[in-house]
Design a protein around this motif. Structure first.
Motif, PDB file in Angstrom:
ATOM      1  N   MET A 119       0.737  -1.120  -0.175  1.00  0.00           N
ATOM      2  CA  MET A 119      -0.216   0.049   0.007  1.00  0.00           C
ATOM      3  C   MET A 119       1.338   1.079   0.080  1.00  0.00           C
ATOM      4  O   MET A 119       0.291   2.073  -0.630  1.00  0.00           O
ATOM      5  N   SER A 120       2.399   0.939   0.680  1.00  0.00           N
ATOM      6  CA  SER A 120       2.597   2.261   0.737  1.00  0.00           C
ATOM      7  C   SER A 120       3.103   2.772  -0.367  1.00  0.00           C
ATOM      8  O   SER A 120       4.597   3.825  -0.788  1.00  0.00           O
ATOM      9  N   THR A 121       3.749   1.724  -1.788  1.00  0.00           N
ATOM     10  CA  THR A 121       3.529   2.429  -2.982  1.00  0.00           C
ATOM     11  C   THR A 121       2.918   2.391  -4.176  1.00  0.00           C
ATOM     12  O   THR A 121       3.469   2.522  -5.145  1.00  0.00           O
ATOM     13  N   VAL A 122       1.717   1.882  -3.987  1.00  0.00           N
ATOM     14  CA  VAL A 122       1.033   0.914  -5.156  1.00  0.00           C
ATOM     15  C   VAL A 122       0.362   3.163  -5.140  1.00  0.00           C
ATOM     16  O   VAL A 122       0.635   3.867  -4.635  1.00  0.00           O
ATOM     17  N   LYS A 123       0.410   3.493  -6.467  1.00  0.00           N
ATOM     18  CA  LYS A 123      -0.273   4.999  -6.425  1.00  0.00           C
ATOM     19  C   LYS A 123      -1.351   5.142  -5.664  1.00  0.00           C
ATOM     20  O   LYS A 123      -2.427   3.816  -5.681  1.00  0.00           O
ATOM     21  N   ALA A 124      -2.049   6.102  -5.869  1.00  0.00           N
ATOM     22  CA  ALA A 124      -3.516   6.687  -4.886  1.00  0.00           C
ATOM     23  C   ALA A 124      -4.480   5.895  -5.623  1.00  0.00           C
ATOM     24  O   ALA A 124      -5.304   5.476  -4.542  1.00  0.00           O
ATOM     25  N   GLU A 125      -4.074   5.786  -6.528  1.00  0.00           N
ATOM     26  CA  GLU A 125      -5.546   5.446  -7.452  1.00  0.00           C
ATOM     27  C   GLU A 125      -5.956   4.123  -7.617  1.00  0.00           C
ATOM     28  O   GLU A 125      -6.843   3.828  -7.843  1.00  0.00           O
ATOM     29  N   ASP A 126      -4.556   3.579  -7.286  1.00  0.00           N
ATOM     30  CA  ASP A 126      -4.747   2.633  -7.485  1.00  0.00           C
ATOM     31  C   ASP A 126      -4.428   1.537  -5.565  1.00  0.00           C
ATOM     32  O   ASP A 126      -5.232   0.540  -6.035  1.00  0.00           O
ATOM     33  N   ALA A 127      -4.674   2.455  -4.983  1.00  0.00           N
ATOM     34  CA  ALA A 127      -4.485   1.030  -3.431  1.00  0.00           C
ATOM     35  C   ALA A 127      -5.878   0.303  -3.599  1.00  0.00           C
ATOM     36  O   ALA A 127      -5.527  -0.744  -2.512  1.00  0.00           O
ATOM     37  N   TRP A 128      -6.748   0.682  -4.276  1.00  0.00           N
ATOM     38  CA  TRP A 128      -8.069  -0.193  -3.702  1.00  0.00           C
ATOM     39  C   TRP A 128      -8.272  -1.526  -4.277  1.00  0.00           C
ATOM     40  O   TRP A 128      -8.509  -2.963  -3.832  1.00  0.00           O
ATOM     41  N   ARG A 129      -7.115  -1.255  -4.860  1.00  0.00           N
ATOM     42  CA  ARG A 129      -6.718  -2.806  -5.849  1.00  0.00           C
ATOM     43  C   ARG A 129      -6.020  -3.673  -5.005  1.00  0.00           C
ATOM     44  O   ARG A 129      -6.713  -5.164  -5.123  1.00  0.00           O
TER      45      ARG A 129
END
Length: 524
Positions: A119-129
Motif C-alpha cells: 500500500m505504500s508503493t502503489v499509486k493512490a488511485e490504485d490502492a483499492w486494488r
C-alpha cells in the motif's frame, strides 16, 4: 493492581491445578523443540513493521526456544529486512538472528504492475486494488494455506485482514493468534460503530460511539472509514451475530494488540469484558527494544552519519517541530505547497519528511527558510528522531504506529488525520489522554477520510497552529508533561515484570500449552 487487571491475568487459568498442568505441558513442549511461530501481515509497511517487531520480541522473550518467521510476498521482503536491521543485537540477545523471512506469491491483480505489492508503493488511485485482493479469501487463501501447510508451524499469528487463517490453523490443530497493529481504543470504537445505522451518509451529520467508556466520542460521518460509511459492508459485532469474522476471531487462541494497559485502561477493561475474543494480550509498545536491550544506547552508522541528526544537534531542546505523515498518506501537491508556506510563516524550526519525491517547494522557499528548516525526501528514522532532545512537537497523521512512537519518546503532538481510523485515534490523543491538539481547529473546514472531500488546509492556518502550540509556556509544554508520564509507563510496561512483558510471556506459555495438549485451542 486494579481488580479487573488482576482478573485479566488470573482468569486465563481457572484453578491452581489447571495452572500446574498447563505449566508442566509447556515445560515439556519447551524441552522437545523450538516453538516455531509463523506471522502473516497485511500488505502495508504500517503492518509489516509492527509484525516484525512482534516477531523480534517473541524470540527475545525466550532466547533459543522460539523461532519466528514473517511471511510476506516477494516485494515486501525488503520491508521485513529493513525492520530487522533496526534491531541491532544488544546485550547478547541477537533476537533478530532468530527471525526469518519467507515469501509466498502475490496474486495477479488487474491494473497493478509486477512488483507493486504494498500500500505504500502503489499509486493512490490504485490502492483499492490491493485492498480488494487482500480481502478476497478466494484470491488470497490458496497461497497462504499452502504456505501454512508447507511450513507446519507450531502457531500462526495472523493479521485481522486474513482472519481465515484461524480456520486453516484449526484444521491443522495448531493455535492461531490474531494480532492487531492498532490500539484498543480505535479497534473497540470501530467495532461498536458497526451497530450504528447511517441511513444517508451523503447527508452528513455526526455519530457517537455507543457503549463506550470514558468521554463521549463523536465524529462527523465524513471522518468515518469507508466500510462504515458504506452500509452494505457493515456487519455487527454483537454477541448474537454469527458473521464470519467473529466466528473466526473467537476460534483463535487469543487476540494480541500493540498497546499497553496503562495507556488505555478503561478501554482494555471494556474490551476484555466484551466477549469478542477468548483472551487478550496487550504486548506493546513493540517499537521499544526488549528490556535487556534498552539499557544499551541505540546507535549505529546510519544514525550517526545522518544529516538530519547533525542538523538536530545544532538546535535548542524542544524547539523543533517534526512532521511526517506515515507510509500510506499521499498529500496533493497543492497541500504540500500550503504546508511549505505555513512552515515558512510560522517562524518555528522544523524537520519535515516528504514522501513525494517529485514535489519541489515553491520558488525561493529553501533560501528564505535557510537553516531554520530541513526537508527530508523519502524515508527517515522516525523512532530515533522522536527521541532527539531538540524535537519539541510532532505533526502526525495519527497512525497508531506513530502515536505509539510519540508516547514512547514523550513528545506532544499536533494532529492532522487523513484516512482510515486516524480521526478516531485523534480523539484518543486530544480528548482522552490530552497530549496534543488538532492542527486544524474544529469548524475551520471539512475533513474527510476521502481525499476528494477533504478541504485544503491553508498555509496561514498551519502557521498559526504551529506557532501558537510551540509558544514558551504554551500548550506543547503542558502536553509534554502529560506525555512524559505515559512514556515512563510505556517503558515500565515493557520492562521485566511489566504488564506487556507479562502478557508476552503469558502468550508464549499459552501457545506452548496448546501445542503440548495436541490441539490448537485451550479452554478460555
Amino acid at each position: 493492581m486494579p481488580p479487573w487487571l488482576l482478573h485479566h491475568h488470573l482468569s486465563r487459568l481457572q484453578t491452581n491445578s489447571d495452572r500446574i498442568h498447563i505449566t508442566a505441558m509447556a515445560s515439556a513442549a519447551k524441552r522437545s523443540k523450538k516453538l516455531r511461530i509463523l506471522l502473516i501481515p497485511f500488505f502495508a509497511t504500517s503492518h509489516i513493521r509492527p509484525f516484525t517487531d512482534f516477531a523480534f520480541h517473541l524470540t527475545a522473550a525466550s532466547p533459543g526456544d522460539v523461532e519466528a518467521t514473517v511471511a510476506v510476498t516477494p516485494a515486501n521482503a525488503p520491508v521485513v529486512q529493513a525492520a530487522l536491521s533496526s534491531h541491532i543485537p544488544r546485550g547478547g540477545h541477537g533476537g533478530d538472528a532468530r527471525v526469518k523471512v519467507t515469501t509466498y506469491a502475490f496474486p495477479n491483480v488487474d491494473g497493478l504492475p509486477p512488483g507493486v505489492e504494498n500500500m505504500s508503493t502503489v499509486k493512490a488511485e490504485d490502492a483499492w486494488r490491493i485492498v480488494a485482493a487482500a480481502s478476497n479469501e478466494a484470491v488470497m487463501r490458496p497461497a497462504q494455506e499452502s504456505l501454512i501447510r508447507t511450513s507446519s508451524p507450531d502457531a500462526v499469528v495472523t493479521d485481522l485482514h486474513f482472519i481465515w487463517n484461524a480456520g486453516i490453523a484449526a484444521e491443522l490443530g495448531v493455535p492461531c493468534v490474531a494480532f492487531n497493529i492498532g490500539g484498543i481504543f480505535p479497534t473497540l470504537a470501530l467495532w461498536r460503530l458497526t451497530a450504528i445505522e447511517i441511513k444517508d451518509p451523503a447527508a452528513g451529520g455526526s455519530v457517537t460511539v455507543p457503549q463506550f467508556p470514558g468521554p463521549d466520542i463523536s465524529l462527523p460521518v465524513t471522518e468515518l472509514p469507508d466500510f462504515l460509511r458504506n452500509q452494505a459492508q457493515v456487519f455487527e459485532f454483537d454477541h448474537g451475530a454469527e458473521n464470519r469474522f467473529m466466528v473466526e476471531l473467537k476460534a483463535c487462541l487469543g487476540f494480541a494488540a500493540n498497546t499497553f494497559i496503562d495507556l488505555e485502561p478503561e478501554y482494555c477493561e471494556n474490551f476484555i469484558d466484551s466477549g469478542f475474543v477468548k483472551r487478550a494480550y496487550f504486548v506493546g509498545p513493540l517499537s521499544l527494544p526488549p528490556v535487556a536491550a534498552a539499557t544499551v544506547a541505540i546507535t549505529g552508522g546510519e544514525k550517526s552519519s545522518s544529516a538530519c541528526f547533525d542538523w538536530l544537534d545544532t538546535m535548542p531542546a524542544h524547539s523543533v517541530v517534526y512532521l511526517c505523515f506515515g507510509s500510506l498518506t499521499k498529500l496533493s501537491e497543492a497541500q504540500l505547497n500550503e504546508l511549505a508556506v505555513g512552515l515558512e510563516s510560522s517562524g518555528v524550526p522544523f524537520l519535515w519528511v516528504v514522501k513525494v519525491p517529485t514535489w519541489e517547494p515553491p520558488a525561493g522557499w529553501k533560501e528564505r527558510v535557510g537553516s531554520r528548516g530541513m526537508l527530508v525526501t523519502g524515508w527517515a528514522p522516525q523512532r530515533d528522531i522522536l527521541q532527539h532532545p531538540a524535537v519539541g512537537a510532532f505533526v502526525t497523521h495519527c497512525g497508531w504506529n506513530s502515536v505509539l512512537e510519540t508516547f514512547a519518546a514523550g513528545v506532544p503532538v499536533l494532529t492532522w488525520p487523513m484516512a482510515f481510523e486516524q480521526f478516531i485515534v485523534e480523539r484518543f490523543v486530544t480528548q482522552v489522554v490530552s497530549i496534543g491538539e488538532r492542527l486544524w481547529p474544529e469548524g475551520a473546514g471539512r475533513r474527510s477520510t476521502r481525499r476528494e472531500e477533504h478541504e485544503l488546509v491553508p498555509g496561514e492556518a498551519i502557521a498559526r497552529a504551529v506557532a501558537k502550540f510551540m509558544e514558551h509556556g504554551g500548550a506543547a509544554d503542558a502536553a509534554r508533561r502529560r506525555v512524559a508520564e505515559l512514556s515512563a509507563k510505556a517503558r515500565a510496561a515493557m520492562a521485566d515484570g511489566g504488564t506487556s512483558h507479562r502478557d508476552l510471556h503469558q502468550l508464549l506459555d499459552d501457545i506452548m500449552a496448546a501445542r503440548a495438549s495436541g490441539g490448537g485451542t485451550m479452554a478460555p
